[in-house]
Motif scaffolding. Structure first.
Motif, PDB file in Angstrom:
ATOM      1  N   LEU A  70       0.830  -1.204   0.000  1.00  0.00           N
ATOM      2  CA  LEU A  70       0.000   0.000   0.000  1.00  0.00           C
ATOM      3  C   LEU A  70       0.869   1.261   0.000  1.00  0.00           C
ATOM      4  O   LEU A  70       0.630   2.199  -0.786  1.00  0.00           O
ATOM      5  N   ILE A  71       1.885   1.286   0.870  1.00  0.00           N
ATOM      6  CA  ILE A  71       2.767   2.463   0.944  1.00  0.00           C
ATOM      7  C   ILE A  71       3.508   2.665  -0.368  1.00  0.00           C
ATOM      8  O   ILE A  71       3.601   3.782  -0.895  1.00  0.00           O
ATOM      9  N   TRP A  72       4.039   1.566  -0.924  1.00  0.00           N
ATOM     10  CA  TRP A  72       4.812   1.666  -2.170  1.00  0.00           C
ATOM     11  C   TRP A  72       3.905   2.099  -3.329  1.00  0.00           C
ATOM     12  O   TRP A  72       4.296   2.938  -4.145  1.00  0.00           O
ATOM     13  N   GLY A  73       2.695   1.545  -3.391  1.00  0.00           N
ATOM     14  CA  GLY A  73       1.780   1.935  -4.465  1.00  0.00           C
ATOM     15  C   GLY A  73       1.388   3.399  -4.381  1.00  0.00           C
ATOM     16  O   GLY A  73       1.331   4.095  -5.405  1.00  0.00           O
ATOM     17  N   LEU A  74       1.122   3.883  -3.163  1.00  0.00           N
ATOM     18  CA  LEU A  74       0.770   5.298  -2.997  1.00  0.00           C
ATOM     19  C   LEU A  74       1.938   6.207  -3.345  1.00  0.00           C
ATOM     20  O   LEU A  74       1.747   7.287  -3.923  1.00  0.00           O
ATOM     21  N   ALA A  75       3.156   5.787  -2.990  1.00  0.00           N
ATOM     22  CA  ALA A  75       4.342   6.599  -3.309  1.00  0.00           C
ATOM     23  C   ALA A  75       4.520   6.718  -4.820  1.00  0.00           C
ATOM     24  O   ALA A  75       4.770   7.812  -5.348  1.00  0.00           O
ATOM     25  N   ILE A  76       4.415   5.596  -5.544  1.00  0.00           N
ATOM     26  CA  ILE A  76       4.552   5.621  -7.005  1.00  0.00           C
ATOM     27  C   ILE A  76       3.409   6.410  -7.633  1.00  0.00           C
ATOM     28  O   ILE A  76       3.612   7.189  -8.582  1.00  0.00           O
ATOM     29  N   PHE A  77       2.201   6.243  -7.112  1.00  0.00           N
ATOM     30  CA  PHE A  77       1.044   6.982  -7.626  1.00  0.00           C
ATOM     31  C   PHE A  77       1.256   8.479  -7.467  1.00  0.00           C
ATOM     32  O   PHE A  77       1.025   9.256  -8.406  1.00  0.00           O
ATOM     33  N   ASN A  78       1.686   8.898  -6.293  1.00  0.00           N
ATOM     34  CA  ASN A  78       1.905  10.319  -6.049  1.00  0.00           C
ATOM     35  C   ASN A  78       3.022  10.873  -6.934  1.00  0.00           C
ATOM     36  O   ASN A  78       2.915  11.989  -7.457  1.00  0.00           O
ATOM     37  N   MET A  79       4.073  10.068  -7.123  1.00  0.00           N
ATOM     38  CA  MET A  79       5.189  10.525  -7.954  1.00  0.00           C
ATOM     39  C   MET A  79       4.755  10.668  -9.414  1.00  0.00           C
ATOM     40  O   MET A  79       5.081  11.654 -10.086  1.00  0.00           O
ATOM     41  N   ASP A  80       4.017   9.672  -9.927  1.00  0.00           N
ATOM     42  CA  ASP A  80       3.529   9.749 -11.308  1.00  0.00           C
ATOM     43  C   ASP A  80       2.579  10.920 -11.488  1.00  0.00           C
ATOM     44  O   ASP A  80       2.596  11.615 -12.515  1.00  0.00           O
ATOM     45  N   ARG A  81       1.723  11.137 -10.516  1.00  0.00           N
ATOM     46  CA  ARG A  81       0.761  12.232 -10.588  1.00  0.00           C
ATOM     47  C   ARG A  81       1.484  13.580 -10.655  1.00  0.00           C
ATOM     48  O   ARG A  81       1.098  14.467 -11.426  1.00  0.00           O
ATOM     49  N   TYR A  82       2.562  13.696  -9.864  1.00  0.00           N
ATOM     50  CA  TYR A  82       3.337  14.936  -9.896  1.00  0.00           C
ATOM     51  C   TYR A  82       4.062  15.090 -11.222  1.00  0.00           C
ATOM     52  O   TYR A  82       4.114  16.188 -11.796  1.00  0.00           O
ATOM     53  N   ILE A  83       4.633  13.987 -11.716  1.00  0.00           N
ATOM     54  CA  ILE A  83       5.391  14.039 -12.975  1.00  0.00           C
ATOM     55  C   ILE A  83       4.505  14.543 -14.110  1.00  0.00           C
ATOM     56  O   ILE A  83       4.892  15.417 -14.891  1.00  0.00           O
ATOM     57  N   VAL A  84       3.303  13.997 -14.221  1.00  0.00           N
ATOM     58  CA  VAL A  84       2.415  14.367 -15.327  1.00  0.00           C
ATOM     59  C   VAL A  84       1.877  15.784 -15.157  1.00  0.00           C
ATOM     60  O   VAL A  84       1.851  16.584 -16.099  1.00  0.00           O
ATOM     61  N   SER A  85       1.449  16.120 -13.950  1.00  0.00           N
ATOM     62  CA  SER A  85       0.834  17.439 -13.739  1.00  0.00           C
ATOM     63  C   SER A  85       1.848  18.571 -13.831  1.00  0.00           C
ATOM     64  O   SER A  85       1.465  19.729 -14.059  1.00  0.00           O
ATOM     65  N   SER A  86       3.133  18.279 -13.660  1.00  0.00           N
ATOM     66  CA  SER A  86       4.135  19.341 -13.679  1.00  0.00           C
ATOM     67  C   SER A  86       4.603  19.701 -15.087  1.00  0.00           C
ATOM     68  O   SER A  86       5.375  20.645 -15.253  1.00  0.00           O
ATOM     69  N   ILE A  87       4.167  18.948 -16.105  1.00  0.00           N
ATOM     70  CA  ILE A  87       4.525  19.294 -17.489  1.00  0.00           C
ATOM     71  C   ILE A  87       3.652  20.454 -17.947  1.00  0.00           C
ATOM     72  O   ILE A  87       2.428  20.365 -17.972  1.00  0.00           O
ATOM     73  N   ASN A  88       4.284  21.532 -18.319  1.00  0.00           N
ATOM     74  CA  ASN A  88       3.585  22.760 -18.698  1.00  0.00           C
ATOM     75  C   ASN A  88       3.265  22.736 -20.191  1.00  0.00           C
ATOM     76  O   ASN A  88       4.150  22.882 -21.035  1.00  0.00           O
ATOM     77  N   LYS A  89       1.987  22.545 -20.524  1.00  0.00           N
ATOM     78  CA  LYS A  89       1.590  22.503 -21.933  1.00  0.00           C
ATOM     79  C   LYS A  89       1.586  23.881 -22.582  1.00  0.00           C
ATOM     80  O   LYS A  89       1.458  23.977 -23.814  1.00  0.00           O
ATOM     81  N   ASN A  90       1.688  24.923 -21.802  1.00  0.00           N
ATOM     82  CA  ASN A  90       1.711  26.273 -22.360  1.00  0.00           C
ATOM     83  C   ASN A  90       3.103  26.680 -22.826  1.00  0.00           C
ATOM     84  O   ASN A  90       3.266  27.730 -23.435  1.00  0.00           O
ATOM     85  N   ALA A  91       4.106  25.872 -22.520  1.00  0.00           N
ATOM     86  CA  ALA A  91       5.471  26.163 -22.954  1.00  0.00           C
ATOM     87  C   ALA A  91       5.668  25.655 -24.381  1.00  0.00           C
ATOM     88  O   ALA A  91       4.836  24.951 -24.948  1.00  0.00           O
TER      89      ALA A  91
END
Length: 361
Positions: A70-91
């Motif tokens: 559970l901890i490992w899955g949440l950590a990977i989920f949070n990391m992936d969520r940050y990776i995708v959301s941090s890509i700026n499509k306006n650039a």
């Protein structure tokens, strides 16, 4: 369905209130969020399976596996969520690729980590067979090493024992041959060394007396050999050679079922090679492509975000961010003006121009 859609929007890292205003963007972010969610789910399964083998045999193995998974899955989920959301499509495109490069490298590393335990489960039967061969070879090598060390340690005693055995065998063979010659002499069988006259004559009596004396010597030598063998057997038992035996089938099954993560990981790597050291192409490609599949699955959310065009949601996010920056700058300029005690009309005019420009956009 609305609740599921909102859940996947949350997984994608999108701003929900802004995304709701743009129905054409809903499916795209559902797809991105679902990919991120299932990546985290696979990571949880992989981490839990790996931790189960770490604590296998312990009463709390299942609890530790569920907790760590559970901890490992949440950590990977949070990391992936940050990776995708941090890509700026306006650039610009180049800037987006530059932003995504370290995230893709991180995604590749995550894909390698989460794919390994699942590969162990997929090739479970083949891994057990390879482990059985390895354990059997190691046990055989251990026994050979112990025997070689024992023979080196008791070289003199082993030499005397082998010499006594050879002497005993030679004497027994000679006595057997002489006994046959004596029988020929008694029963009148003519040979080069017998007279051919039947009867128990002086020659036969003399030969029988010699044989009895030699048989007594053989008995003494046999007793000496047994004594030396008993000494060697005692030394072997003391040094632990008598307890070391090749594993049975049941013992090998038990050992493979208790094998740890390191042994199973080693066996998985060995599946790509035949026993003669040559590469097993079919197994190697199967293991490789399964690993690449998970790596691609981990990188997929980033690729989807990069390949998607700049939509109305991205423009709304850009305007919202600029408005927030404008409000922040306005508050800052106003505070500066109040502190200095000066109401600068030029600052006010410039702020109004920027506000008008944003509203036009």
């Amino acid at each position: 369905m609305n609740a599921i859609s909102r859940f996947f929007w949350f997984c994608s890292g999108a701003h929900l209130s802004t995304l709701e205003k743009h129905p054409t963007e809903h499916n795209k972010y559902i797809g991105i969020g679902a990919t991120i969610f299932f990546t985290g789910l696979f990571a949880a399964l992989s981490g839990g399976y790996a931790m189960y083998f770490v604590f296998k045999g312990d009463s709390g193995a299942v609890f530790f596996a569920l907790f760590f998974g559970l901890i490992w899955g949440l950590a990977i989920f949070n990391m992936d969520r940050y990776i995708v959301s941090s890509i700026n499509k306006n650039a610009s495109t180049n800037k987006q690729i530059l932003q995504a490069t370290p995230r893709i490298l991180l995604a590749i590393m995550i894909g390698v980590v989460i794919s390994r335990p699942l590969e162990l489960k997929i090739f479970d039967k083949e891994i057990k067979e390879r482990l059985k061969v390895s354990y059997l070879n190691n046990q055989r090598s251990k026994i050979d090493t112990l025997n070689a060390a024992f023979e080196n340690k008791y070289r003199i005693e082993m030499g005397k024992l082998n010499e006594s055995k050879a002497q005993k065998d030679t004497m027994a063979s000679a006595i057997k041959a002489d006994r046959q010659k004596l029988n020929f002499e008694i029963f009148g069988n003519k040979t080069e060394e017998t007279s051919g006259i039947m009867g128990y004559g002086p020659y036969a009596k003399r030969k029988e007396a010699e044989l009895k004396q030699r048989e007594q010597e053989l008995d003494t030598l046999t007793a000496s050999v047994r004594s030396q063998e008993a000494f060697v057997a005692g030394r072997k038992e003391f040094d632990g050679l008598m307890t070391e035996k090749l594993y049975t089938g049941k013992q090998l099954d038990s050992l493979t079922s208790l094998a740890g993560f390191a042994d199973r990981n080693w066996a998985l790597g060995q599946l790509s090679f035949n026993r003669d050291g040559t590469r097993d192409t079919s197994t190697y490609l199967a293991v490789t492509f399964i690993g690449l599949l998970f790596i691609f699955f981990e990188c997929l959310p980033v690729f989807v975000k990069l390949m998607s065009s700049r939509g109305p949601y991205d423009r709304s996010v850009e305007n919202t961010e600029e408005t927030q920056v404008y409000e922040s700058d306005k508050d800052k300029d106003y505070e500066t003006a109040v502190i200095d005690g000066v109401h600068d009309t030029r600052v006010h005019t410039e702020i109004e121009k920027r506000k008008h420009k944003l509203y036009e956009q």
